[in-house]
Structure formats: C-alpha cells, structure tokens
Design a protein around this motif. Structure first.
Motif, PDB file in Angstrom:
ATOM      1  N   ALA A   1       0.858  -1.190   0.000  1.00 34.25           N
ATOM      2  CA  ALA A   1       0.000   0.000   0.000  1.00 34.25           C
ATOM      3  C   ALA A   1       0.889   1.233   0.000  1.00 34.25           C
ATOM      4  CB  ALA A   1      -0.923   0.001   1.224  1.00 34.25           C
ATOM      5  N   ILE A   2       0.334   2.329  -0.485  1.00 32.14           N
ATOM      6  CA  ILE A   2       1.046   3.608  -0.461  1.00 32.14           C
ATOM      7  C   ILE A   2       0.393   4.499   0.589  1.00 32.14           C
ATOM      8  CG2 ILE A   2       1.658   5.689  -1.767  1.00 32.14           C
ATOM      9  CD1 ILE A   2       3.148   3.271  -2.801  1.00 32.14           C
ATOM     10  N   GLY A   3       1.204   5.011   1.496  1.00 32.82           N
ATOM     11  CA  GLY A   3       0.714   5.957   2.490  1.00 32.82           C
ATOM     12  C   GLY A   3       1.265   7.340   2.207  1.00 32.82           C
ATOM     13  N   MET A   4       0.599   8.344   2.734  1.00 37.64           N
ATOM     14  CA  MET A   4       1.025   9.731   2.551  1.00 37.64           C
ATOM     15  C   MET A   4       1.644  10.239   3.848  1.00 37.64           C
ATOM     16  SD  MET A   4       0.031  10.193  -0.540  1.00 37.64           S
ATOM     17  CE  MET A   4       0.184  11.971  -0.760  1.00 37.64           C
ATOM     18  N   ARG A   5       2.843  10.803   3.723  1.00 39.80           N
ATOM     19  CA  ARG A   5       3.542  11.261   4.923  1.00 39.80           C
ATOM     20  C   ARG A   5       2.855  12.448   5.596  1.00 39.80           C
ATOM     21  NH1 ARG A   5       9.126   9.834   5.340  1.00 39.80           N
ATOM     22  NH2 ARG A   5       9.599   8.251   3.808  1.00 39.80           N
ATOM     23  N   GLY A   6       2.228  13.289   4.828  1.00 39.84           N
ATOM     24  CA  GLY A   6       1.643  14.506   5.397  1.00 39.84           C
ATOM     25  C   GLY A   6       2.732  15.492   5.773  1.00 39.84           C
ATOM     26  N   ASP A   7       2.328  16.630   6.324  1.00 39.82           N
ATOM     27  CA  ASP A   7       3.310  17.644   6.718  1.00 39.82           C
ATOM     28  C   ASP A   7       3.969  17.238   8.022  1.00 39.82           C
ATOM     29  OD1 ASP A   7       2.790  19.255   4.525  1.00 39.82           O
ATOM     30  OD2 ASP A   7       1.087  20.199   5.526  1.00 39.82           O
ATOM     31  N   PRO A   8       5.291  17.237   8.071  1.00 40.12           N
ATOM     32  CA  PRO A   8       5.942  16.831   9.317  1.00 40.12           C
ATOM     33  C   PRO A   8       5.690  17.854  10.433  1.00 40.12           C
ATOM     34  CG  PRO A   8       7.576  17.615   7.729  1.00 40.12           C
ATOM     35  CD  PRO A   8       6.261  17.600   7.019  1.00 40.12           C
ATOM     36  N   VAL A   9       5.400  17.331  11.609  1.00 42.19           N
ATOM     37  CA  VAL A   9       5.220  18.183  12.789  1.00 42.19           C
ATOM     38  C   VAL A   9       6.576  18.269  13.487  1.00 42.19           C
ATOM     39  CG1 VAL A   9       4.062  18.343  15.021  1.00 42.19           C
ATOM     40  CG2 VAL A   9       2.833  17.454  13.034  1.00 42.19           C
ATOM     41  N   PRO A  10       7.048  19.479  13.808  1.00 35.30           N
ATOM     42  CA  PRO A  10       8.331  19.551  14.524  1.00 35.30           C
ATOM     43  C   PRO A  10       8.217  18.889  15.898  1.00 35.30           C
ATOM     44  CG  PRO A  10       7.646  21.716  13.714  1.00 35.30           C
ATOM     45  CD  PRO A  10       6.468  20.805  13.566  1.00 35.30           C
ATOM     46  N   ALA A  11       9.317  18.290  16.344  1.00 34.43           N
ATOM     47  CA  ALA A  11       9.309  17.584  17.633  1.00 34.43           C
ATOM     48  C   ALA A  11       8.896  18.504  18.774  1.00 34.43           C
ATOM     49  CB  ALA A  11      10.702  16.997  17.895  1.00 34.43           C
TER      50      ALA A  11
ATOM     51  N   LYS B   1       1.996   3.953  13.918  1.00 34.97           N
ATOM     52  CA  LYS B   1       1.105   4.124  15.059  1.00 34.97           C
ATOM     53  C   LYS B   1       1.664   5.102  16.095  1.00 34.97           C
ATOM     54  CE  LYS B   1      -1.753   1.598  18.223  1.00 34.97           C
ATOM     55  NZ  LYS B   1      -1.662   0.784  19.418  1.00 34.97           N
ATOM     56  N   VAL B   2       2.901   4.886  16.492  1.00 32.03           N
ATOM     57  CA  VAL B   2       3.493   5.746  17.522  1.00 32.03           C
ATOM     58  C   VAL B   2       3.888   7.087  16.882  1.00 32.03           C
ATOM     59  CG1 VAL B   2       5.335   5.959  19.228  1.00 32.03           C
ATOM     60  CG2 VAL B   2       4.410   3.694  18.670  1.00 32.03           C
ATOM     61  N   PRO B   3       3.359   8.197  17.387  1.00 33.56           N
ATOM     62  CA  PRO B   3       3.717   9.499  16.810  1.00 33.56           C
ATOM     63  C   PRO B   3       5.219   9.732  16.906  1.00 33.56           C
ATOM     64  CG  PRO B   3       1.866   9.718  18.330  1.00 33.56           C
ATOM     65  CD  PRO B   3       2.399   8.319  18.486  1.00 33.56           C
ATOM     66  N   PHE B   4       5.796  10.282  15.837  1.00 33.73           N
ATOM     67  CA  PHE B   4       7.220  10.616  15.872  1.00 33.73           C
ATOM     68  C   PHE B   4       7.443  11.946  15.176  1.00 33.73           C
ATOM     69  CE2 PHE B   4       6.823   8.226  11.907  1.00 33.73           C
ATOM     70  CZ  PHE B   4       7.547   8.998  11.011  1.00 33.73           C
ATOM     71  N   ALA B   5       8.574  12.559  15.497  1.00 32.00           N
ATOM     72  CA  ALA B   5       8.913  13.842  14.891  1.00 32.00           C
ATOM     73  C   ALA B   5      10.409  14.053  15.043  1.00 32.00           C
ATOM     74  CB  ALA B   5       8.141  14.970  15.566  1.00 32.00           C
ATOM     75  N   ALA B   6      10.956  14.897  14.169  1.00 33.18           N
ATOM     76  CA  ALA B   6      12.391  15.164  14.194  1.00 33.18           C
ATOM     77  C   ALA B   6      12.667  16.519  14.838  1.00 33.18           C
ATOM     78  CB  ALA B   6      12.948  15.133  12.772  1.00 33.18           C
ATOM     79  N   PHE B   7      13.810  16.593  15.529  1.00 33.37           N
ATOM     80  CA  PHE B   7      14.228  17.881  16.100  1.00 33.37           C
ATOM     81  C   PHE B   7      15.563  18.274  15.492  1.00 33.37           C
ATOM     82  CE2 PHE B   7      15.480  14.468  19.023  1.00 33.37           C
ATOM     83  CZ  PHE B   7      16.830  14.699  19.194  1.00 33.37           C
ATOM     84  N   GLY B   8      15.945  19.552  15.680  1.00 30.35           N
ATOM     85  CA  GLY B   8      17.201  20.038  15.124  1.00 30.35           C
ATOM     86  C   GLY B   8      18.346  19.834  16.104  1.00 30.35           C
TER      87      GLY B   8
ATOM     88  N   ASP C   1      16.760  12.743  16.194  1.00 28.80           N
ATOM     89  CA  ASP C   1      17.681  13.808  15.786  1.00 28.80           C
ATOM     90  C   ASP C   1      17.921  13.715  14.272  1.00 28.80           C
ATOM     91  OD1 ASP C   1      19.620  11.865  15.313  1.00 28.80           O
ATOM     92  OD2 ASP C   1      21.207  13.020  16.257  1.00 28.80           O
ATOM     93  N   GLN C   2      18.688  14.651  13.751  1.00 30.39           N
ATOM     94  CA  GLN C   2      18.853  14.764  12.298  1.00 30.39           C
ATOM     95  C   GLN C   2      19.655  13.613  11.692  1.00 30.39           C
ATOM     96  OE1 GLN C   2      17.401  17.201  10.444  1.00 30.39           O
ATOM     97  NE2 GLN C   2      16.393  17.887  12.326  1.00 30.39           N
ATOM     98  N   THR C   3      20.380  12.854  12.512  1.00 36.95           N
ATOM     99  CA  THR C   3      21.208  11.787  11.962  1.00 36.95           C
ATOM    100  C   THR C   3      20.509  10.422  11.996  1.00 36.95           C
ATOM    101  OG1 THR C   3      22.298  11.323  14.075  1.00 36.95           O
ATOM    102  CG2 THR C   3      23.295  13.015  12.690  1.00 36.95           C
ATOM    103  N   CYS C   4      19.276  10.401  12.483  1.00 36.90           N
ATOM    104  CA  CYS C   4      18.531   9.137  12.492  1.00 36.90           C
ATOM    105  C   CYS C   4      18.023   8.809  11.092  1.00 36.90           C
ATOM    106  CB  CYS C   4      17.331   9.232  13.439  1.00 36.90           C
ATOM    107  SG  CYS C   4      17.758   9.086  15.184  1.00 36.90           S
TER     108      CYS C   4
END
Lengths: 280, 280
Positions: free
Chosen positions: B99-109, B173-180, B152-155
């Motif tokens: 299946a193809i999923g849509m990433r959507g707009d990333p939420v900042p951490a 399922k588990v919400p995730f987000a990237a930080f600077g 982090d940015q290197t993950c």
C-alpha cells in the motif's frame, strides 16, 4: 604467524571457504564459518571451538594481526587480494575477515545441564527457526550471563554464519546443546533442581514478580505459535506486561527483558529505598 | 470496494509501486510503502497517515478483504497477477500486499512534545541509522505504550519500507517527529517538565533503580559511538547491568529493557511481597 598467499580461487587449501552463501545451510562436514573481526577474536580466544584456518583480505591483515596472534604459530592464515577473495566466497566480501571453525562432537543437552553450577541460568529454546532471532538471543544470553542455551529439534543452527554474526560471536561463547523430546528434557531439568519458567504472552505471572531460583530454566518459543500448549500446562508461565492494542514483542526483545530480570549480573542498587530520579 | 485490475506493469496508476526496492531510499514525493497484512491493517485503522492506494496479488485478495473494508469505499485497490506484480515491484513479491501511504506535513518535535499528556513516556533517538534497529525500537515503543519517538537529524527514516516492516506497523502508530539541535531540544523537554534519562553502558545508575517521573524522556544512542559526551554530561545516565566479559547489547534490546522498566503498562504484581516461584 603462518601467512599463506592465495592467488587461485580454486586452491584446494581454501576449499572450505567456497561459495559460503550458498553452502551455508547444507553444512560443511563439521565446520562453520566465522565472519568479522569481533567474531574471529571470540573464536580464537574463547577456546570453545577449534579454529581450522583464517582467510583474510590482504589490506585487512594489519588490522587483525593482534587477534591472529591468539592462535598457535602454525595456524594457517590464508591471505588473498580482493578479487580472489570475492571469487572464493562467491560474493563481495567487503569485511574481508573469515575463519573456519570445527564443530566438534555435539554434547547432548542432558549431559551439558548436568555440568552446570549450583547457581545457573539456562535458556531453553523451542522452535526458534529464524537466524536473526537465534543470534540475538545468544547475544542477550551472553550479555546477561546465561550458562547454557538448550535447543529443541526444530530450532535452527546457532553456528549458521548469520546467526554467529548477529550474536556478535556469543554463539561461540555460550555453551549450547540440543535435546530430543521436550517433555523428557523438562523432567531432566526438574530432577536437577531447576526452577522452570515458560515465557508466554498469556502467562499467569508478571515477570517482574517471578522469583529467581538458584538453578533456573527460562523457556522461549516462536513469535507466531508460541510454546506448545502441553508445555505451558506443565510449567509456571510468565508474561511481559504490554500496552493495550499492541501486544506484540519480538522473541529476542522478550529474551532481553526476561534475562535481564533473572540475570546474575544483578546490581545491589535494585532496592526501592535507593531509587534515583531523572534529570529535571 | 473499488477493485481495479492491473494487467500492464507500466500502468501509470501503479507508478508509485515501481521498483520499490531501488527507490526506497530516495523518497517518493511524500509517500511511503507499507507491506504485509499486519502493516496494511495498521495503516488503514490507526488513522495517523492517509492511505493512497493498495496493490494486492490476486490470490491474496480474499485474505485481506476484511482489512480493506476499513478504507473508504472509493479507496483504489489495484489487483494484479503474480507476474505483473513482480514486474511492478522489481522483485518477487511473495507476500503480495502493498500500500502507499502519505507522509503529510511533518510536525516539529517541539510541537509534538507540547501536546503530550501529563503522564507521558517519550523516546529520544540520537544517531540510530540502522533500519532494523529503528523498526525494532518502534515495535518496543508501541508494546510498552511510549507516547512519542523523537529523532535527531542523523537518524534514519522510520517510514522506510523495511523499518515499517520490522516495526510490525508500529512506525505507523506511535507518533514521531524530528528535532534540530539536541541541546536545544533537551532544554525544551526540561521546560515541559520531562525527567530525562540517557541510556549508556557507562551510566551512573542501574536502570532498575531509575525512578519513573510522570513525564519521562529516555535517550538512546548508537551501539558503536553511544550518545554524545556533552549530552551524557547534562543528563542523568542509566546503565543496564551485564555479565563481565561480554558487555554488548543491541540498542533495540536495550530499548526493550528500558521501556519495559519505565512502561506505564505496569502490573501491580511487581511487589516483593507477592513474588512467585518457578515450577520445580
């Protein structure tokens, strides 16, 4: 050091290394393939298995010299250029460090458990057929000081190349042996004074409440099927509490939690009176 | 159900599925590939990501009908024979469920952690670049009820196909987000009242003595390098006690032990007065 240059991929002296990927699963006349620096080190230093030879990429030789000195002076170290090594192995060996170990005569599990100390932690595996899981369980067994891993007839081979690699060499360190009938083996462990816990998602007791006995056997089954029902009916069953809606844990992750809990590498700090708070 | 037969591997309607193995790492215009029955189910039921379409092997359709009903009636379900599907995917798809999923707009951490409840467990990953480890950490995060994973940015990308598969869908399922900047993010967590523990082999405190605060952040680093020194200097560090001579633990195994310890899925049986002995 007994360095032997190899220029011809068909040289009979490196026949044991031919097409290692394809021949992995069919056995190699009592031999196994060890791969990588850490694994080579464990093979030569743990003493559990005899090493027959090593095959090293010429530009990796300097980096493993110290390790190779752990072998007897006559130990054959075959050295090959990249192209020759790739043609021997049958695929691109970017790590460039291989060795052949000898399995030796298998010791029956019933004999191995007889030799375990008064205080011992044994891991009993039933139906673990995935080499990644097998390797990861051995790595955890070594990390938490398990004394032996016992395998039923449906488990895969811990000395398969990938299992050894994933175990980071622990499969060459932690003693293991296979048993025949599980029920008979359970009775043997019982006779030898082993407390026995079976890890199961539907276990009766939260593992955090499970008491360590001096001699303890921990049973782990496959992720899909789990341990056989008749076995679960005979043993005390423990569960790992999980969040609702996603009660799925990889068997290697479960082994890490359970072995950490029962580990003899206990720290006296595990005392509610000396709890430490986080940085805030 | 909106079933659409596909006979031509070059059909533009299935362009998003072309050569999935090769194109995995280069991104797909805000899309990701979900694979397998369990992952498809989580994609359609968790609601965290929008699903664009599914591509199902014709003889697997009956087995996923129930799951596909969780999608809106107009959701396109492309159906292909084995040969066509293999030519689309670029390799043999024995599972036959994509299946193809849509990433959507990333939420900042920084925004995601603001929204977490008063009692929350957050996993902070620094430098986790292996997709197997990333997937396994998400699986453990879901199993033990973590509320968010912060990267982090290197993950590496948790929505890489293999990471999703290893996570058994937990990455959906588990919400995730990237930080600077990690230091800045640590200060944010501090301001929001998160207790913070950094897991490290040389940690000051045995994890079994580490106290759970209502809001807790657990930092995990790579196996090789570990967490950066300046970060370890600022946070309370915890270790997992291991056996001497083999103090090597996979980061995913470490996450299982640490998350189990801090999990909110606690069981009241974890009380020394109610310890349970093994079968003997």
């Amino acid at each position: 050091m007994n360095l032997i240059p190899i220029d011809d991929p068909k040289d009979p002296r490196v026949a044991a290394y031919l097409d290692i990927r394809e021949r992995d699963l069919v056995g190699r006349h009592g031999r196994f393939v060890a791969e990588g620096k850490v694994v080579l080190d464990l093979l030569l230093s743990s003493g559990r298995f005899a090493a027959e030879s090593a095959l090293i990429l010429e530009n990796r030789l300097a980096g493993v010299q110290e390790i190779l000195r752990k072998a007897p002076p006559e130990f054959p170290v075959y050295v090959a250029a990249s192209e020759v090594m790739d043609r021997i192995a049958g695929f691109h060996m970017h790590r460039g460090i291989l060795a052949i170990g000898m399995r030796g005569d298998p010791v029956p599990a019933e004999i191995l458990v007889e030799t375990l100390p008064r205080r011992a932690l044994a891991v009993v595996l039933v139906g673990i057929s995935n080499h990644d899981n097998m390797g990861a369980i051995f790595r955890n067994a070594a990390a938490f000081g398990a004394d032996a891993v016992l395998l039923d007839q449906t488990c895969c081979d811990p000395l398969y190349r990938k299992a050894i690699r994933v175990s980071v060499g622990a499969a060459l360190k932690v003693p293991f042996a296979a048993f025949g009938d599980t029920g008979t083996f359970t009775a043997t462990l019982d006779r030898l004074g082993f407390g026995q816990f079976a890890l199961s998602p539907g276990g009766n007791v939260d593992i955090r409440a499970a008491e360590r006995s001096a001699r303890l056997a921990l049973y782990l089954g496959t992720e899909g099927e789990g341990l056989p029902r008749d076995l679960l009916a005979r043993l005390q069953t423990v569960r790992i509490a999980m969040a609702e809606g996603f009660d799925s844990l990889n068997v290697a992750a479960a082994s890490a939690i359970a072995l950490h809990h029962f580990s003899m590498a206990s720290d006296p700090q595990n005392d509610p009176t000396s709890r430490v708070a986080a940085t805030l």
